[in-house]
Scaffold this motif. Structure first.
Motif, PDB file in Angstrom:
ATOM      1  N   VAL A  76     -26.091-100.273 -99.824  1.00  0.00           N
ATOM      2  CA  VAL A  76     -25.693 -99.215-100.751  1.00  0.00           C
ATOM      3  C   VAL A  76     -24.482 -98.455-100.208  1.00  0.00           C
ATOM      4  O   VAL A  76     -23.521 -98.171-100.938  1.00  0.00           O
ATOM      5  N   GLY A  77     -24.501 -98.170 -98.905  1.00  0.00           N
ATOM      6  CA  GLY A  77     -23.416 -97.381 -98.311  1.00  0.00           C
ATOM      7  C   GLY A  77     -22.092 -98.095 -98.397  1.00  0.00           C
ATOM      8  O   GLY A  77     -21.089 -97.515 -98.843  1.00  0.00           O
ATOM      9  N   ILE A  80     -20.801 -98.016-101.912  1.00  0.00           N
ATOM     10  CA  ILE A  80     -20.178 -96.741-102.283  1.00  0.00           C
ATOM     11  C   ILE A  80     -18.799 -96.626-101.628  1.00  0.00           C
ATOM     12  O   ILE A  80     -17.810 -96.260-102.268  1.00  0.00           O
ATOM     13  N   ILE A  81     -18.723 -96.987-100.329  1.00  0.00           N
ATOM     14  CA  ILE A  81     -17.456 -96.834 -99.615  1.00  0.00           C
ATOM     15  C   ILE A  81     -16.382 -97.719-100.245  1.00  0.00           C
ATOM     16  O   ILE A  81     -15.255 -97.274-100.491  1.00  0.00           O
ATOM     17  N   ALA A  83     -16.302 -98.878-103.315  1.00  0.00           N
ATOM     18  CA  ALA A  83     -15.962 -98.388-104.657  1.00  0.00           C
ATOM     19  C   ALA A  83     -14.982 -97.228-104.575  1.00  0.00           C
ATOM     20  O   ALA A  83     -14.104 -97.078-105.425  1.00  0.00           O
ATOM     21  N   ILE A  84     -15.108 -96.401-103.547  1.00  0.00           N
ATOM     22  CA  ILE A  84     -14.286 -95.206-103.481  1.00  0.00           C
ATOM     23  C   ILE A  84     -12.932 -95.483-102.849  1.00  0.00           C
ATOM     24  O   ILE A  84     -11.904 -95.003-103.320  1.00  0.00           O
ATOM     25  N   TYR A  85     -12.923 -96.270-101.795  1.00  0.00           N
ATOM     26  CA  TYR A  85     -11.671 -96.417-101.049  1.00  0.00           C
ATOM     27  C   TYR A  85     -10.849 -97.609-101.491  1.00  0.00           C
ATOM     28  O   TYR A  85      -9.858 -97.937-100.863  1.00  0.00           O
TER      29      TYR A  85
ATOM     30  N   GLN B 172     -17.388 -89.539-107.090  1.00  0.00           N
ATOM     31  CA  GLN B 172     -17.304 -90.426-105.926  1.00  0.00           C
ATOM     32  C   GLN B 172     -17.474 -89.632-104.638  1.00  0.00           C
ATOM     33  O   GLN B 172     -18.182 -90.057-103.716  1.00  0.00           O
ATOM     34  N   ILE B 176     -20.316 -90.089-101.585  1.00  0.00           N
ATOM     35  CA  ILE B 176     -20.067 -90.392-100.184  1.00  0.00           C
ATOM     36  C   ILE B 176     -20.639 -89.292 -99.296  1.00  0.00           C
ATOM     37  O   ILE B 176     -21.226 -89.558 -98.250  1.00  0.00           O
ATOM     38  N   PHE B 179     -24.402 -89.618 -99.305  1.00  0.00           N
ATOM     39  CA  PHE B 179     -24.827 -90.791 -98.558  1.00  0.00           C
ATOM     40  C   PHE B 179     -24.739 -90.565 -97.052  1.00  0.00           C
ATOM     41  O   PHE B 179     -25.706 -90.814 -96.319  1.00  0.00           O
TER      42      PHE B 179
END
Lengths: 101, 520
Positions: A76-77, A80-81, A83-85, B172, B176, B179
């Motif tokens: 999951v982490g 997310i990372i 998707a964002i960066y 977003q 982060i 998380f």
């Protein structure tokens, strides 16, 4: 030669501290993430050591659960990372800074 | 005879699993599979309302199963299953009922938001149901490792939900932050479990409790360090000062209905386990941890209320108000009495509906794009939609603890429990913080009823990070505010529970009184 269990506990405590300090001072999200993994592994080492000292299988079983949770967090982490960066230059935790007050 | 018995090698005992006792959780997780299966097998994307209806049906089935379990526990007494790692007692089943209700309301409110924002798919509902099953497992977990697993099942879907609106940078950023700090607190928590295991020889709560009751540990540094880390881990999850730093950012950035959902669910699940671990397992060490909880509660009460005063963003203000609420629940824990536990449980029930409803209103006022959360957006709301303004006023006043709402009884019972446990100073701090909190709740109410609506020019200049957002804002007429039917239904339920049980409190109070856990 046997090594006393307390050395393993001390090593685990040192690893945990390195991880915790790393999360608090490092600014790269991926490095912060690695530090969290270090903290989880410190907990695992503690579990295994105590399991050996107490002659109880429960602590070793706990390690497997922690490993599974760590793997789920990685999935999951990193999701997310990524998707964002994807649209940013570097994975620095200070870059997203719209939420403050 | 379990189906897996044949697979077990000789000598390895397979514990007896009472599947009916786990039925609510199993219904939720089975429901997730159904949702994902339906979503994968339909050629065209179904409207979000279909998934919302299915989610409500699944959560309602879990509610029915929970109520059956409640009847069994009340008639035949509490019991444990899965090798004593799951407790089925009044306390656990109370939270199963609460979580089912939270899921129903959150699905109804979420569907309106998702339709407005044009987000299709079953993911929101599936994640909500998984998270709900985690909260249920936390309430019934009777083993520290089990609590850790349940905590992760609760939290990991919430990280994703916080970043659900991927197009919005703030969402977003919320994901982060939530998380990294959530995973950090989990790591602290699991290290605490390891230390407690080392000191007591077990992760099973009754075994730890029995060990501590029969042994006096002279050098208990490892045990106390473990307990301290458990407190830190729980405090992160329930957002207690000074472990609350993530809360305002995450609550502000997450999509508004998700904020309401995570505020209600994470607090319910987190506090359920917090109460069980400390009141039922570590009462023999209360002299060591009670002062820590005292300090946490006082800091949380005062910190949350004072910082909320300075907020201009309504979502941030409600985030600090939820921190303030966490302080009140901590008071019930600090008392370490059955009354205190019942008071905290009641508070969590009342709080869940107030916060779900409040954030639903904030989501409506936020309009398409979920951006208008400045206090100014609330100026003259009563003229634009009198019913919505009344509903929000009721919810805010309930949060402030005004009589004839559940919020009043919630605050009354925790303070009464605190006085009953001779923590007079904490009761005074609580009342002072409640008085401070009235200011920021009333400020919003007064703004809504102020007679000067902001002129349309102001609306257009509301800062939006993207150009498209500003364009959307200009097109929304000031005089009209649309409340979708599903959100109206969710609001009706929230306000209904808050007011009905405020005027006629006996059923809910009796329900809470019967929700005590077994002291092994």
């Amino acid at each position: 030669m046997t090594i006393d269990g307390s050395w393993y506990l001390a090593l685990a405590a040192v690893l945990f501290t390195i991880g915790a300090v790393g999360v608090l001072v490092r600014r790269n999200v991926l490095v912060m993430f690695m530090c969290i993994e270090l903290m989880l592994n410190a907990a695992n080492l503690t579990f295994v050591t105590f399991s050996r000292e107490l002659n109880d299988i429960g602590g070793q079983v706990a390690v497997f659960f922690v490993l599974v949770v760590a793997a789920a967090e990685v999935v999951v982490g990193l999701g997310i990372i990524v998707a964002i960066y994807r649209h940013r230059v570097g994975a620095t935790a200070d870059d997203p800074h719209e939420l403050r007050g | 005879m379990t189906p897996f018995a044949a697979l077990a090698p000789a000598g390895l005992a397979i514990p007896h699993i009472d599947y009916t006792a786990l039925l609510p959780e199993l219904i939720l997780l089975g429901g997730v599979l159904v949702l994902i299966g339906v979503s994968a097998m339909t050629p065209r994307r179904l409207p979000t309302g279909v998934y919302a209806t299915m989610t409500v049906a699944i959560a309602a089935a879990a509610l029915v199963a929970s109520l059956r379990l409640w009847r069994d526990v009340q008639n035949h007494g509490a019991f444990t299953t899965v090798a004593h790692s799951v407790d089925v007692d009044g306390f656990a089943v109370y939270f199963l009922v609460l979580v089912s209700c939270i899921l129903i309301v959150a699905a109804i409110i979420g569907s309106g938001y998702l339709r407005r924002e044009g987000i299709a798919g079953c993911e929101y509902y599936a994640l909500a149901l998984i998270s709900g099953s985690g909260a249920m497992l936390m309430a019934s977990a009777n083993d520290l490792i089990f609590i850790f697993l349940a905590l992760e099942v609760l939290s990991i879907p919430l990280y994703v939900m916080a970043g659900f609106d991927r197009r919005r940078p703030t969402s977003q950023e919320a994901a982060i932050k939530y998380f990294v700090l959530g995973a950090f607190s989990s790591a602290v928590f699991v290290y605490g479990i390891a230390l407690v295991y080392g000191a007591t020889g077990s992760t099973n709560l009754p075994e730890i409790g029995a060990f501590l009751a029969h042994n006096v540990i002279t050098a208990n540094g490892v045990l106390l360090a473990g307990i301290a880390l458990l407190i830190v881990g729980f405090s992160f999850k329930v957002a207690a000062v000074p472990f609350h730093m993530w809360t305002p950012d995450v609550y502000q950035g997450a999509p508004t209905p998700v904020t309401g959902f995570m505020a209600a669910l994470a607090k319910a699940g987190g506090f359920a386990a917090f109460l069980r671990v400390f009141v039922a397992t570590f009462p023999t060490l209360r002299g060591d941890w009670q002062p820590v909880i005292w300090a946490l509660a006082a800091l949380t009460l005062v910190g949350g209320a004072i910082v909320a005063l300075a907020q201009r963003d309504v979502k941030r203000m409600l985030a600090y108000s939820s921190i303030n609420h966490a302080g009140f629940v901590l008071i019930g824990l600090q008392a370490v009495t059955t009354k205190g536990v019942a008071a905290s449980a009641y508070y969590l029930f009342a709080y869940a509906f107030m916060v779900l409803g409040s954030f639903a209103v904030v989501g409506v006022v936020g309009a398409k794009g979920d951006r208008r959360h400045d206090l100014e957006a609330y100026r003259g709301l009563a003229a634009r939609n009198p019913v919505l303004a009344t509903v929000f006023s009721v919810l805010l006043l309930a949060q402030a603890g005004v009589p004839f709402t559940t919020g009043f009884f919630a605050k009354f019972y925790v303070i009464a429990a605190s006085v009953g446990a001779h923590s007079y100073a904490l009761a005074v701090v609580a009342m002072a913080s409640a008085a401070i909190a009235v200011f920021f709740y009333l400020r919003v109410v007064l703004l809504m009823y102020s007679t000067q609506p902001a002129d349309p020019g102001d609306e257009a200049t509301t800062p939006g990070p993207a150009g498209g957002g500003v364009a959307t804002l200009v097109r929304i007429p000031v005089g009209r505010l649309v409340v979708q039917p599903s959100i109206a239904l969710g609001l009706a339920v929230s306000v209904g529970v808050t007011v009905v049980f405020g005027v006629w409190p006996q059923p809910l109070i009796d329900f809470t009184r019967a929700a005590t856990f077994i002291f092994h």
